[in-house]
Motif scaffolding. Structure first.
Motif, PDB file in Angstrom:
ATOM      1  N   LEU A  48       2.140 -31.761  36.266  1.00  0.00           N
ATOM      2  CA  LEU A  48       2.651 -32.949  36.935  1.00  0.00           C
ATOM      3  C   LEU A  48       1.972 -33.036  38.308  1.00  0.00           C
ATOM      4  O   LEU A  48       2.070 -32.107  39.104  1.00  0.00           O
ATOM      5  CB  LEU A  48       4.171 -32.869  37.102  1.00  0.00           C
ATOM      6  CG  LEU A  48       4.751 -34.151  37.665  1.00  0.00           C
ATOM      7  CD1 LEU A  48       5.744 -34.745  36.681  1.00  0.00           C
ATOM      8  CD2 LEU A  48       5.417 -33.888  38.991  1.00  0.00           C
ATOM      9  N   PHE A  49       1.278 -34.131  38.540  1.00  0.00           N
ATOM     10  CA  PHE A  49       0.497 -34.272  39.764  1.00  0.00           C
ATOM     11  C   PHE A  49       1.145 -35.277  40.705  1.00  0.00           C
ATOM     12  O   PHE A  49       1.578 -36.352  40.284  1.00  0.00           O
ATOM     13  CB  PHE A  49      -0.940 -34.705  39.432  1.00  0.00           C
ATOM     14  CG  PHE A  49      -1.794 -33.568  38.941  1.00  0.00           C
ATOM     15  CD1 PHE A  49      -2.848 -33.103  39.705  1.00  0.00           C
ATOM     16  CD2 PHE A  49      -1.531 -32.949  37.732  1.00  0.00           C
ATOM     17  CE1 PHE A  49      -3.631 -32.042  39.267  1.00  0.00           C
ATOM     18  CE2 PHE A  49      -2.306 -31.885  37.281  1.00  0.00           C
ATOM     19  CZ  PHE A  49      -3.357 -31.437  38.048  1.00  0.00           C
ATOM     20  N   LYS A  50       1.196 -34.902  41.984  1.00  0.00           N
ATOM     21  CA  LYS A  50       1.737 -35.803  43.004  1.00  0.00           C
ATOM     22  C   LYS A  50       0.591 -36.534  43.682  1.00  0.00           C
ATOM     23  O   LYS A  50      -0.525 -36.020  43.783  1.00  0.00           O
ATOM     24  CB  LYS A  50       2.602 -35.042  44.005  1.00  0.00           C
ATOM     25  CG  LYS A  50       1.926 -33.865  44.675  1.00  0.00           C
ATOM     26  CD  LYS A  50       2.928 -33.030  45.463  1.00  0.00           C
ATOM     27  CE  LYS A  50       2.276 -31.753  45.988  1.00  0.00           C
ATOM     28  NZ  LYS A  50       3.241 -30.881  46.660  1.00  0.00           N
ATOM     29  N   THR A  51       0.886 -37.740  44.132  1.00  0.00           N
ATOM     30  CA  THR A  51      -0.104 -38.589  44.789  1.00  0.00           C
ATOM     31  C   THR A  51       0.232 -38.681  46.262  1.00  0.00           C
ATOM     32  O   THR A  51       1.323 -39.121  46.624  1.00  0.00           O
ATOM     33  CB  THR A  51      -0.092 -39.999  44.160  1.00  0.00           C
ATOM     34  OG1 THR A  51      -0.303 -39.880  42.749  1.00  0.00           O
ATOM     35  CG2 THR A  51      -1.175 -40.877  44.765  1.00  0.00           C
ATOM     36  N   ALA A 125      -5.256 -31.252  28.665  1.00  0.00           N
ATOM     37  CA  ALA A 125      -5.604 -32.413  27.838  1.00  0.00           C
ATOM     38  C   ALA A 125      -4.991 -33.675  28.423  1.00  0.00           C
ATOM     39  O   ALA A 125      -5.615 -34.743  28.416  1.00  0.00           O
ATOM     40  CB  ALA A 125      -5.123 -32.214  26.403  1.00  0.00           C
ATOM     41  N   THR A 126      -3.765 -33.555  28.938  1.00  0.00           N
ATOM     42  CA  THR A 126      -3.107 -34.674  29.607  1.00  0.00           C
ATOM     43  C   THR A 126      -2.380 -34.156  30.847  1.00  0.00           C
ATOM     44  O   THR A 126      -1.974 -32.987  30.903  1.00  0.00           O
ATOM     45  CB  THR A 126      -2.073 -35.390  28.708  1.00  0.00           C
ATOM     46  OG1 THR A 126      -1.043 -34.469  28.343  1.00  0.00           O
ATOM     47  CG2 THR A 126      -2.726 -35.997  27.479  1.00  0.00           C
ATOM     48  N   ILE A 127      -2.244 -35.046  31.828  1.00  0.00           N
ATOM     49  CA  ILE A 127      -1.474 -34.757  33.034  1.00  0.00           C
ATOM     50  C   ILE A 127      -0.501 -35.911  33.245  1.00  0.00           C
ATOM     51  O   ILE A 127      -0.654 -36.980  32.643  1.00  0.00           O
ATOM     52  CB  ILE A 127      -2.373 -34.570  34.278  1.00  0.00           C
ATOM     53  CG1 ILE A 127      -3.203 -35.825  34.557  1.00  0.00           C
ATOM     54  CG2 ILE A 127      -3.252 -33.330  34.122  1.00  0.00           C
ATOM     55  CD1 ILE A 127      -3.966 -35.800  35.870  1.00  0.00           C
ATOM     56  N   LEU A 128       0.471 -35.703  34.111  1.00  0.00           N
ATOM     57  CA  LEU A 128       1.417 -36.756  34.454  1.00  0.00           C
ATOM     58  C   LEU A 128       1.227 -37.119  35.915  1.00  0.00           C
ATOM     59  O   LEU A 128       1.118 -36.232  36.773  1.00  0.00           O
ATOM     60  CB  LEU A 128       2.856 -36.295  34.210  1.00  0.00           C
ATOM     61  CG  LEU A 128       3.253 -36.184  32.736  1.00  0.00           C
ATOM     62  CD1 LEU A 128       2.852 -34.851  32.163  1.00  0.00           C
ATOM     63  CD2 LEU A 128       4.734 -36.401  32.574  1.00  0.00           C
ATOM     64  N   VAL A 129       1.173 -38.423  36.179  1.00  0.00           N
ATOM     65  CA  VAL A 129       1.045 -38.943  37.540  1.00  0.00           C
ATOM     66  C   VAL A 129       2.010 -40.119  37.698  1.00  0.00           C
ATOM     67  O   VAL A 129       2.502 -40.668  36.715  1.00  0.00           O
ATOM     68  CB  VAL A 129      -0.398 -39.404  37.861  1.00  0.00           C
ATOM     69  CG1 VAL A 129      -1.381 -38.237  37.804  1.00  0.00           C
ATOM     70  CG2 VAL A 129      -0.848 -40.525  36.937  1.00  0.00           C
ATOM     71  N   ALA A 141      -4.965 -38.733  29.938  1.00  0.00           N
ATOM     72  CA  ALA A 141      -6.050 -37.756  30.054  1.00  0.00           C
ATOM     73  C   ALA A 141      -6.576 -37.778  31.485  1.00  0.00           C
ATOM     74  O   ALA A 141      -6.737 -38.848  32.075  1.00  0.00           O
ATOM     75  CB  ALA A 141      -7.172 -38.100  29.079  1.00  0.00           C
ATOM     76  N   PRO A 142      -6.853 -36.607  32.058  1.00  0.00           N
ATOM     77  CA  PRO A 142      -7.373 -36.580  33.430  1.00  0.00           C
ATOM     78  C   PRO A 142      -8.681 -37.361  33.578  1.00  0.00           C
ATOM     79  O   PRO A 142      -8.920 -37.995  34.605  1.00  0.00           O
ATOM     80  CB  PRO A 142      -7.569 -35.101  33.742  1.00  0.00           C
ATOM     81  CG  PRO A 142      -7.197 -34.343  32.538  1.00  0.00           C
ATOM     82  CD  PRO A 142      -6.668 -35.277  31.507  1.00  0.00           C
ATOM     83  N   GLU A 143      -9.500 -37.364  32.524  1.00  0.00           N
ATOM     84  CA  GLU A 143     -10.766 -38.112  32.590  1.00  0.00           C
ATOM     85  C   GLU A 143     -10.507 -39.603  32.774  1.00  0.00           C
ATOM     86  O   GLU A 143     -11.264 -40.298  33.455  1.00  0.00           O
ATOM     87  CB  GLU A 143     -11.599 -37.914  31.317  1.00  0.00           C
ATOM     88  CG  GLU A 143     -11.894 -36.484  30.947  1.00  0.00           C
ATOM     89  CD  GLU A 143     -10.748 -35.821  30.177  1.00  0.00           C
ATOM     90  OE1 GLU A 143     -10.177 -36.417  29.239  1.00  0.00           O
ATOM     91  OE2 GLU A 143     -10.413 -34.687  30.541  1.00  0.00           O
TER      92      GLU A 143
END
Length: 159
Positions: A48-51, A125-129, A141-143
């Motif tokens: 899980l990525f924070k912005t 493979a996938t992240i959450l933003v 997908a991060p890409e």
């Protein structure tokens, strides 16, 4: 979720990028908010990525880092080609992105800001933003995130 749209999810839909929208209910004033959101969604805080919006030598830049880690301001400054970085003032971040604090997304911003995604995202493979609204996250997908935001990848997080 039919009819659910934010500028971030609208950008994903226009680009034909597959994503999953996740909703959660965590009070905004919760200590260690990112980890609490990860727990509510039953995902690791590393995925899980924070912005965060950062002021690098007077220029706003978006930093996307895992909820499990802290932003390294020196690393962000270097990755953005600057010397000094600090978290942007809340009003400046909201004005530039068109989002409110707690719902700022790297996607669908009012004014597209330079974006740096922590290189750890490449390990999944996938992240959450953020999906652009408090209580909403998109899994992708991060890409796809890098492509749609024109982001660079760099090690900008620290323990």
């Amino acid at each position: 979720m039919a009819g659910a749209a934010t500028p971030a999810t609208a950008q994903l839909a226009r680009a034909g990028v597959p994503y999953t929208l996740h909703r959660y209910d965590v009070p905004a004033d919760t200590a260690d908010y990112g980890r609490a959101v990860a727990a509510a969604l039953n995902v690791s805080a590393e995925r899980l990525f924070k912005t965060l919006v950062v002021d690098v030598d007077g220029r706003l830049v978006v930093a996307v880092v895992p909820a499990s880690r802290e932003l390294d301001l020196k690393a962000v400054a270097a990755a953005a080609g600057g010397k000094r970085a600090e978290l942007a003032e809340r009003a400046a971040a909201e004005r530039a992105t068109g989002y409110v604090r707690g719902g700022i997304s790297a996607l669908g911003q009012r004014r597209r800001l330079p974006t740096i995604v922590d290189s750890s995202a490449d390990g999944f493979a996938t992240i959450l933003v953020s999906a652009g609204r408090r209580g909403w996250q998109v899994e992708l997908a991060p890409e796809a995130l890098v492509r749609l935001t024109g982001a660079t990848r760099a090690p900008i997080a620290r323990q």
